[in-house]
Scaffold this motif. Structure first.
Motif, PDB file in Angstrom:
ATOM      1  N   LYS A 133      36.327  28.212  28.607  1.00 39.42           N
ATOM      2  CA  LYS A 133      35.078  27.685  29.528  1.00 39.42           C
ATOM      3  C   LYS A 133      35.980  28.136  30.634  1.00 39.42           C
ATOM      4  N   LYS A 134      37.023  28.699  30.725  1.00 37.35           N
ATOM      5  CA  LYS A 134      38.021  28.960  31.529  1.00 37.35           C
ATOM      6  C   LYS A 134      38.002  31.080  31.951  1.00 37.35           C
ATOM      7  N   CYS A 135      37.877  31.488  33.166  1.00 33.79           N
ATOM      8  CA  CYS A 135      38.833  32.576  32.611  1.00 33.79           C
ATOM      9  C   CYS A 135      39.786  33.398  32.232  1.00 33.79           C
ATOM     10  N   VAL A 136      40.604  33.726  31.447  1.00 33.55           N
ATOM     11  CA  VAL A 136      41.263  33.782  31.273  1.00 33.55           C
ATOM     12  C   VAL A 136      42.289  35.937  31.072  1.00 33.55           C
ATOM     13  N   ASP A 137      43.617  36.242  31.304  1.00 28.83           N
ATOM     14  CA  ASP A 137      44.039  37.359  31.042  1.00 28.83           C
ATOM     15  C   ASP A 137      44.550  37.363  29.210  1.00 28.83           C
ATOM     16  N   ILE A 138      43.986  37.810  28.279  1.00 28.74           N
ATOM     17  CA  ILE A 138      44.830  37.400  27.155  1.00 28.74           C
ATOM     18  C   ILE A 138      45.747  37.899  27.178  1.00 28.74           C
ATOM     19  N   LYS A 139      45.742  39.453  27.282  1.00 27.50           N
ATOM     20  CA  LYS A 139      46.936  40.184  27.757  1.00 27.50           C
ATOM     21  C   LYS A 139      48.532  39.494  27.879  1.00 27.50           C
ATOM     22  N   THR A 140      48.285  38.563  29.008  1.00 29.44           N
ATOM     23  CA  THR A 140      49.409  37.708  29.542  1.00 29.44           C
ATOM     24  C   THR A 140      49.006  36.182  30.063  1.00 29.44           C
ATOM     25  N   ASP A 141      48.389  35.700  28.727  1.00 31.71           N
ATOM     26  CA  ASP A 141      48.337  34.186  29.399  1.00 31.71           C
ATOM     27  C   ASP A 141      48.269  33.437  28.146  1.00 31.71           C
ATOM     28  N   LYS A 142      49.419  32.772  28.106  1.00 31.73           N
ATOM     29  CA  LYS A 142      50.753  32.503  26.470  1.00 31.73           C
ATOM     30  C   LYS A 142      49.721  31.348  26.016  1.00 31.73           C
ATOM     31  N   PHE A 143      49.094  30.402  26.454  1.00 26.86           N
ATOM     32  CA  PHE A 143      47.958  29.722  26.011  1.00 26.86           C
ATOM     33  C   PHE A 143      46.731  30.657  25.241  1.00 26.86           C
ATOM     34  N   HIS A 149      27.595  31.876  31.986  1.00 26.64           N
ATOM     35  CA  HIS A 149      27.989  33.171  33.477  1.00 26.64           C
ATOM     36  C   HIS A 149      29.030  33.585  33.119  1.00 26.64           C
ATOM     37  N   PRO A 150      28.955  34.750  32.024  1.00 27.60           N
ATOM     38  CA  PRO A 150      30.652  34.996  31.847  1.00 27.60           C
ATOM     39  C   PRO A 150      30.726  36.378  32.471  1.00 27.60           C
ATOM     40  N   GLU A 151      29.796  37.266  34.063  1.00 29.16           N
ATOM     41  CA  GLU A 151      30.035  37.325  35.003  1.00 29.16           C
ATOM     42  C   GLU A 151      30.938  37.232  36.535  1.00 29.16           C
ATOM     43  N   ILE A 152      30.992  35.845  36.136  1.00 29.50           N
ATOM     44  CA  ILE A 152      32.393  35.503  37.134  1.00 29.50           C
ATOM     45  C   ILE A 152      33.551  36.136  36.380  1.00 29.50           C
ATOM     46  N   CYS A 153      33.897  35.996  35.639  1.00 28.25           N
ATOM     47  CA  CYS A 153      35.363  36.063  35.243  1.00 28.25           C
ATOM     48  C   CYS A 153      35.500  37.733  35.792  1.00 28.25           C
ATOM     49  N   SER A 154      34.606  38.623  35.560  1.00 27.68           N
ATOM     50  CA  SER A 154      34.880  40.602  36.616  1.00 27.68           C
ATOM     51  C   SER A 154      35.230  40.232  38.306  1.00 27.68           C
ATOM     52  N   THR A 155      34.805  39.140  38.892  1.00 25.52           N
ATOM     53  CA  THR A 155      34.832  38.962  40.302  1.00 25.52           C
ATOM     54  C   THR A 155      35.694  39.179  40.604  1.00 25.52           C
ATOM     55  N   ARG A 156      36.405  39.323  42.210  1.00 25.30           N
ATOM     56  CA  ARG A 156      37.457  39.689  42.934  1.00 25.30           C
ATOM     57  C   ARG A 156      38.253  37.865  42.769  1.00 25.30           C
ATOM     58  N   GLY A 157      39.624  37.657  42.358  1.00 26.18           N
ATOM     59  CA  GLY A 157      39.833  36.382  42.554  1.00 26.18           C
ATOM     60  C   GLY A 157      39.750  35.883  41.634  1.00 26.18           C
ATOM     61  N   SER A 158      39.350  36.062  40.071  1.00 26.12           N
ATOM     62  CA  SER A 158      38.914  35.437  38.853  1.00 26.12           C
ATOM     63  C   SER A 158      40.529  36.078  38.117  1.00 26.12           C
ATOM     64  N   GLN A 159      40.887  34.465  37.821  1.00 20.65           N
ATOM     65  CA  GLN A 159      42.270  34.096  36.904  1.00 20.65           C
ATOM     66  C   GLN A 159      42.456  35.557  35.503  1.00 20.65           C
ATOM     67  N   GLY A 160      41.499  35.543  35.157  1.00 23.98           N
ATOM     68  CA  GLY A 160      41.053  37.357  34.097  1.00 23.98           C
ATOM     69  C   GLY A 160      39.946  37.453  33.704  1.00 23.98           C
ATOM     70  N   PRO A 161      39.700  39.069  32.824  1.00 23.15           N
ATOM     71  CA  PRO A 161      38.287  39.147  33.028  1.00 23.15           C
ATOM     72  C   PRO A 161      37.111  38.551  31.658  1.00 23.15           C
ATOM     73  N   PHE A 162      38.804  37.481  30.785  1.00 16.51           N
ATOM     74  CA  PHE A 162      38.208  37.324  29.420  1.00 16.51           C
ATOM     75  C   PHE A 162      37.813  35.529  29.509  1.00 16.51           C
ATOM     76  N   CYS A 163      36.728  34.942  29.224  1.00 13.57           N
ATOM     77  CA  CYS A 163      36.335  33.525  29.031  1.00 13.57           C
ATOM     78  C   CYS A 163      36.788  33.206  27.139  1.00 13.57           C
ATOM     79  N   CYS A 164      37.502  31.734  27.791  1.00 11.79           N
ATOM     80  CA  CYS A 164      38.121  31.235  27.027  1.00 11.79           C
ATOM     81  C   CYS A 164      38.295  29.708  27.114  1.00 11.79           C
TER      82      CYS A 164
END
Length: 140
Positions: free
Chosen positions: A79-89, A62-77
């Motif tokens: 099985k976790k929502c992350v922001d690939i612009k700032t996530d160290k991992f 369900h990739p749409e859950i990453c675009s909801t409010r309060g999500s950790q980021g818009p990308f899925c890595c």
């Protein structure tokens, strides 16, 4: 000194008396009757614990859950929502890890100790003529 010894002995005797009086001896306790059964449910647990377990929504299905409010980021890595612009991992892409002393800024691993544009943290630009030393602009 004698008062201290007397107080210590009195405390030990009182503790032993409390332990002795609080324990049940096997002579006074009675076993439950043979037809007695333990209850199968706990009182007051409510319907929440009685519900069937729900499967957690993961972003791989369900990739749409990453675009909801309060999500950790818009990308899925992984099985976790992350922001690939700032996530160290997951810096710039899934699975790309930054080294120990580096941080992820704008999807690139940078050293905050010496990077002119990211001195001490992301987007902290020292400006022209001010060097970044030990994570501080114009240290010397």
């Amino acid at each position: 000194m004698n008062f201290l010894k007397l107080s210590l002995m009195l405390a030990i005797v009182m503790a032993l008396a409390a332990i002795t009086l609080s324990t049940n001896t096997s002579e006074t306790s009675h076993p439950p009757p043979a037809d007695h059964q333990m209850p199968t449910s706990y009182r007051g647990t409510g319907r929440f614990l009685a519900q069937k377990p729900r499967h957690a929504l993961t972003c791989d299905r369900h990739p749409e859950i990453c675009s909801t409010r309060g999500s950790q980021g818009p990308f899925c890595c992984n099985k976790k929502c992350v922001d690939i612009k700032t996530d160290k991992f997951n810096c710039g892409r899934c699975g790309k890890k930054c080294n120990y002393s580096k941080i992820c800024c704008e999807g690139k691993c940078v050293s905050p100790l010496s990077n002119q544009k990211h001195c001490g943290g992301c987007y902290n630009n020292c400006g022209k003529g001010n060097p970044c030393v030990y994570g501080m602009c114009s240290y010397a």
